[in-house]
Design an enzyme around this catalytic site. Structure first.
Site, PDB file in Angstrom:
ATOM      1  CD  GLU B  61      -1.825  -2.376   1.406  1.00  0.00           C
ATOM      2  OE1 GLU B  61      -0.674  -2.678   1.792  1.00  0.00           O
ATOM      3  OE2 GLU B  61      -2.737  -3.219   1.264  1.00  0.00           O
ATOM      4  CG  HIS B 130      -9.613  -6.891   8.551  1.00  0.00           C
ATOM      5  ND1 HIS B 130      -8.453  -6.993   9.262  1.00  0.00           N
ATOM      6  CD2 HIS B 130      -9.346  -7.425   7.334  1.00  0.00           C
ATOM      7  CE1 HIS B 130      -7.523  -7.584   8.506  1.00  0.00           C
ATOM      8  NE2 HIS B 130      -8.045  -7.847   7.333  1.00  0.00           N
TER       9      HIS B 130
HETATM   10  C1  LIG Z   1      -2.031  -4.548   4.441  1.00  0.00           C
HETATM   11  C2  LIG Z   1      -3.054  -5.431   3.829  1.00  0.00           C
HETATM   12  N1  LIG Z   1      -3.342  -5.284   2.525  1.00  0.00           N
HETATM   13  C3  LIG Z   1      -4.249  -6.092   1.952  1.00  0.00           C
HETATM   14  C4  LIG Z   1      -4.890  -7.053   2.668  1.00  0.00           C
HETATM   15  C5  LIG Z   1      -5.912  -7.952   2.015  1.00  0.00           C
HETATM   16  N2  LIG Z   1      -5.375  -9.293   1.853  1.00  0.00           N
HETATM   17  C6  LIG Z   1      -5.605 -10.243   2.748  1.00  0.00           C
HETATM   18  S1  LIG Z   1      -4.829 -11.655   2.380  1.00  0.00           S
HETATM   19  C7  LIG Z   1      -4.161 -11.030   0.967  1.00  0.00           C
HETATM   20  C8  LIG Z   1      -3.304 -11.894   0.114  1.00  0.00           C
HETATM   21  C9  LIG Z   1      -2.112 -12.415   0.829  1.00  0.00           C
HETATM   22  O1  LIG Z   1      -1.493 -13.406   0.063  1.00  0.00           O
HETATM   23  P1  LIG Z   1      -0.307 -14.278   0.631  1.00  0.00           P
HETATM   24  O2  LIG Z   1       0.642 -13.433   1.396  1.00  0.00           O
HETATM   25  O3  LIG Z   1       0.262 -15.046  -0.498  1.00  0.00           O
HETATM   26  O4  LIG Z   1      -1.005 -15.254   1.677  1.00  0.00           O
HETATM   27  P2  LIG Z   1      -2.133 -16.353   1.393  1.00  0.00           P
HETATM   28  O5  LIG Z   1      -3.446 -15.688   1.577  1.00  0.00           O
HETATM   29  O6  LIG Z   1      -1.951 -16.905   0.029  1.00  0.00           O
HETATM   30  O7  LIG Z   1      -1.953 -17.384   2.456  1.00  0.00           O
HETATM   31  C10 LIG Z   1      -4.569  -9.715   0.810  1.00  0.00           C
HETATM   32  C11 LIG Z   1      -4.212  -8.869  -0.326  1.00  0.00           C
HETATM   33  C12 LIG Z   1      -4.577  -7.147   4.028  1.00  0.00           C
HETATM   34  N3  LIG Z   1      -5.192  -8.043   4.829  1.00  0.00           N
HETATM   35  N4  LIG Z   1      -3.658  -6.342   4.586  1.00  0.00           N
END
Ligand SMILES: Cc1ncc(C[n+]2csc(CCOP(=O)(O)OP(=O)(O)O)c2C)c(N)n1
Ligand SMILES: [Mg+2]
Lengths: 377, 343
Positions: B61, B130
């Site tokens: 972000e 959240h």
């Molecule tokens: C700072 C922030 N930005 C965006 C999100 C929304 N978000 C939650 S999980 C995710 C994807 C994360 O992917 P990864 O690190 O590969 O973990 P996975 O979910 O695949 O286990 C996003 C964009 C968040 N929770 N926090």
């Protein structure tokens, strides 16, 4: 599949070069331990399927991210961790809590928002915490766990000398989380402060719908510690023994020398990002290919082939874990929802005068000076 | 001509219209392309405009918000989507220390025509990190403009204005509003930033609200009408600049005011409204200004606790009655006398 990088090829400091943790310990564990791993993986599978069902039946709210396809990683990593080590995880953490020893009933109760839940119903699926298990949290903000986990390693190094008896921290993160600033800041701190921490990148190939190559300038994620000279290893996250071996080696390095290590496990997310995501961005062929990579039937077949497990034993484990999960749901469902009187509990650890305890619309307490109210309102 | 569409559709259609209107407009954000946005606002836009104009980002972000600022300095007009306002905290340095400062600090030499769209709001059992309403963080900052539409029509009008505005605009959406419907003018509809709207006229009391709370305020006001209580609703629409004249003029007419807000009480938006009213309408007030805001607690996951902590129609109605009772008000149940559109 194991790849490593010492993280020091480009610099004059060769200190790490001969101390690369390697994933070589895949031989000789007791058959009993293998059956136990199979049992844990089966339990996680059953738990997650049931959690999804409870979500669709509105017993579970909010977001619900599952470890389906990640069971071998959950069990392998937790098998390498000592009870005295600390664990920080992401919001996709039910399986890690279970493999760490949390009672399924208390995990389910957290998902149900009950006071018998791991975080007393305040955190929900994304925020499991258990001091007794040294599970220091599931974290819902991407990357949020990384600096605090690094700080926990600082506390260890502050109090304890490096050596085989030192505690260590394991910090889990997703593949896409390697792109956020906190990852890089935390790794750099751990490198310059010499901290006993293993960062585990659970690479399930996707951040929501984004493939690793689309988001990471260095898609070989285990190499991303290079700029901090943090050695990295990649291991097949579908192979519980390989994961355990690599994690043991990494932890040994971290606790023995008080140095950070980066471990990448490669697995496949069998379903959408969370329960509500139908994963339309994945083709039918891809979904089919994923099913073939499912670690659970693979491990089962391997144990049966090797004579470690019989079909009957496997069937019994299926039935028993299913029963355990049913009992977990019953426990959660029978637990009372929190009473409104506890709304303000735990907002602060130290009670002070004039803390606001108003409900929406309550008049301001302008007349009587409010004394500290121990334990809440 | 007008059409009845959802808040989500209004946002989608406006983004599309602005992409068509101005080649300098581009969308930047996490999962806005193939995934079509966490809340599906950008559905179909990647297919139509391609990855140059609809740009998926890694999870960073601070990085992509700052990059949007830099692109805006060179005359692009980025519309950034931050999945929820909670994650804007990771970008807050770029927003507050950079976007908000550049035009002034560099002597007016550079403009930052940037929009940051982001939803706030609790009530979805997403737990403490959240579910926040952090708009006051941005509303506090000179150099930023902050808008918070409550209706599909205002969503369209304010988004179009924001994209064409030469300053950084925080465009606050709300998770609970995306599926709400309303009439939206289908011409090139714009709403000026910095203007509130009286969404229902009334004589006995003013309810001041914005975003989701403005929808609740309107519902409550209509219900009270049946009991002979005539409440006026001021929907702020813009939090910065704040339309103080409209707020004060309303209270001078009604002599009573209640603020409904989804953020926490202490130091919230309602505190600014109450201060405005006491300075601008003190002599007209029959009763103290009251605020209905969230309980000051990190929002718990458990549904009963979450519900208890959040402001709702019942709490607003109760406080309105308290204010009226305290000032000896007696309802005048004359049907039809004080309906909407009958000032
Ligand atoms: C700072 C922030 N930005 C965006 C999100 C929304 N978000 C939650 S999980 C995710 C994807 C994360 O992917 P990864 O690190 O590969 O973990 P996975 O979910 O695949 O286990 C996003 C964009 C968040 N929770 N926090
Ligand atoms: Mg991932």
């Amino acid at each position: 599949m194991t790849s490593t990088t010492s993280g020091s090829q480009t610099g004059p400091d060769r200190e790490h070069a001969d101390r690369i943790p390697a994933a070589d310990d895949t031989s000789g564990p007791e058959a009993e331990a293998l059956r136990d791993y199979f049992r844990q993986m089966t339990l996680i599978r059953a738990f997650e399927l049931r959690a999804a069902e409870m979500y669709t039946r509105a017993k579970v709210g909010g977001y619900c991210h599952l470890n389906l396809g990640e069971e071998a990683t959950c069990v392998g990593l937790m098998a390498a961790l000592r009870p005295t080590d600390y664990l920080f995880t992401t919001y996709r953490e039910h399986g890690y809590a279970l493999a760490r020893g949390a009672e399924p009933g208390r995990v389910m109760a957290e998902l149900f928002g009950r006071t018998t839940g791991l975080s007393k119903g305040r955190g929900g699926s994304m925020h499991l915490f258990d001091t007794r298990l040294r599970l220091l949290g599931g974290y819902g903000i991407v990357g949020g766990q990384l600096p605090p986990a690094t700080g926990a390693a600082l506390a260890i190094s502050y109090r304890t000398a490096p050596g085989p008896d030192s505690e260590a921290v394991m910090c889990l993160l997703g593949d896409a989380t390697t792109n956020i600033g906190a990852f890089h800041e935390a790794l750099n701190l751990a490198a310059v402060w010499h901290l006993p921490i293993v960062y585990v990148i659970v690479n399930n190939q996707l951040g929501m719908a984004t493939p690793v190559e689309a988001a990471a300038g260095e898609p070989d994620l285990f190499k991303r510690g290079c700029s901090y000279r943090i050695p990295g290893t990649r291991v097949d996250g579908g192979d519980v023994l390989a994961v355990r071996g690599a994690a043991r080696a990494a932890l040994e390095h971290a606790r023995g020398r008080h140095r950070p290590v980066l471990l990448e496990t490669v697995s496949y997310r069998l379903r959408g990002h969370s329960v509500v995501d139908p994963a339309r961005y994945r083709s039918a062929e891809e979904t089919q290919r994923l099913r073939e990579k499912d670690p659970l039937p693979r491990f089962r077949a391997r144990l049966i082939d090797d004579g470690v497990l019989t079909e009957e034993q496997a069937a019994r484990i299926d039935a028993e874990t299913e029963q355990e999960v049913i009992a977990a749901v019953e426990f959660a469902d029978a637990s009372p929802p929190p009473a409104l009187e506890i709304l303000f509990d735990h907002v602060y650890a130290t009670q002070t005068a004039n803390t606001p305890y108003g409900l929406p619309g309550d008049p301001l307490p302008c007349d009587q000076p409010a004394p500290p109210a121990p334990g809440g309102r | 001509m007008a059409e009845n569409i959802t808040y989500r559709q209004a946002l989608h259609d406006t983004l599309r219209a602005e992409l068509l209107r101005d080649e300098n407009v581009l969308l930047i954000g996490e999962e806005i392309g193939a995934f079509e946005g966490s809340y599906k606002i950008t559905a179909g836009l990647l297919d139509e405009f391609g990855p140059r104009r609809v740009r998926d980002t890694p999870i960073c972000e601070e990085g992509f918000t700052g990059a949007a600022i830099g692109a805006a300095m060179l005359g692009l007009r980025p519309v950034v989507e931050i999945m929820t306002i909670n994650f804007s905290l990771l970008a807050i340095d770029q927003i507050i220390n950079h976007a908000a400062k550049m035009h002034a600090m560099f002597g007016g030499q550079v403009r930052v025509p940037l929009v940051i769209r982001t939803p706030g709001g609790g009530g979805q059992q997403l737990a403490a990190t959240h579910s926040q309403n952090l708009e006051v963080f941005y509303a506090h900052i000179p150099g930023l403009k902050v808008v918070a539409p409550s209706t599909p029509a205002d969503a369209k009008g304010l988004l179009a204005t924001a994209v064409r505005d030469d300053d950084p605009v925080i465009f606050l959406e709300n998770l609970a509003l995306y599926n709400t419907r309303g009439e939206v003018p289908d011409d090139d509809h714009t709403v000026p930033i910095g203007t509130a709207a009286v969404t229902k006229p009334g004589r006995d009391l003013t309810i001041v609200a914005y975003s989701r709370a403005a929808v609740i305020a309107l519902e409550v006001a209509h219900r009270l009408e049946e009991e002979g209580i005539s409440a006026e609703v001021v929907d702020l629409r813009s939090l910065r600049p704040l339309d103080r004249p409209t707020v004060c003029a309303s209270v001078r007419r009604t002599h009573r005011a209640v603020v409904l807000e989804d953020d926490w009480l202490s130091y919230g938006i309602g505190a600014e409204i109450a201060a405005t009213i006491q300075e601008g309408a003190f002599d007209y007030l029959d009763a103290p200004v009251r605020r209905v805001a969230a309980a000051e607690v990190p929002l718990p996951y458990a549904k009963p606790l979450e519900t208890a902590a959040l402001p709702n129609a019942a709490a607003l109605t109760r406080v309105i009655r308290e204010v009226l009772d305290a000032t000896g008000f007696t309802p005048r149940p004359t049907p039809g006398r004080t309906r909407l559109g009958d000032p």
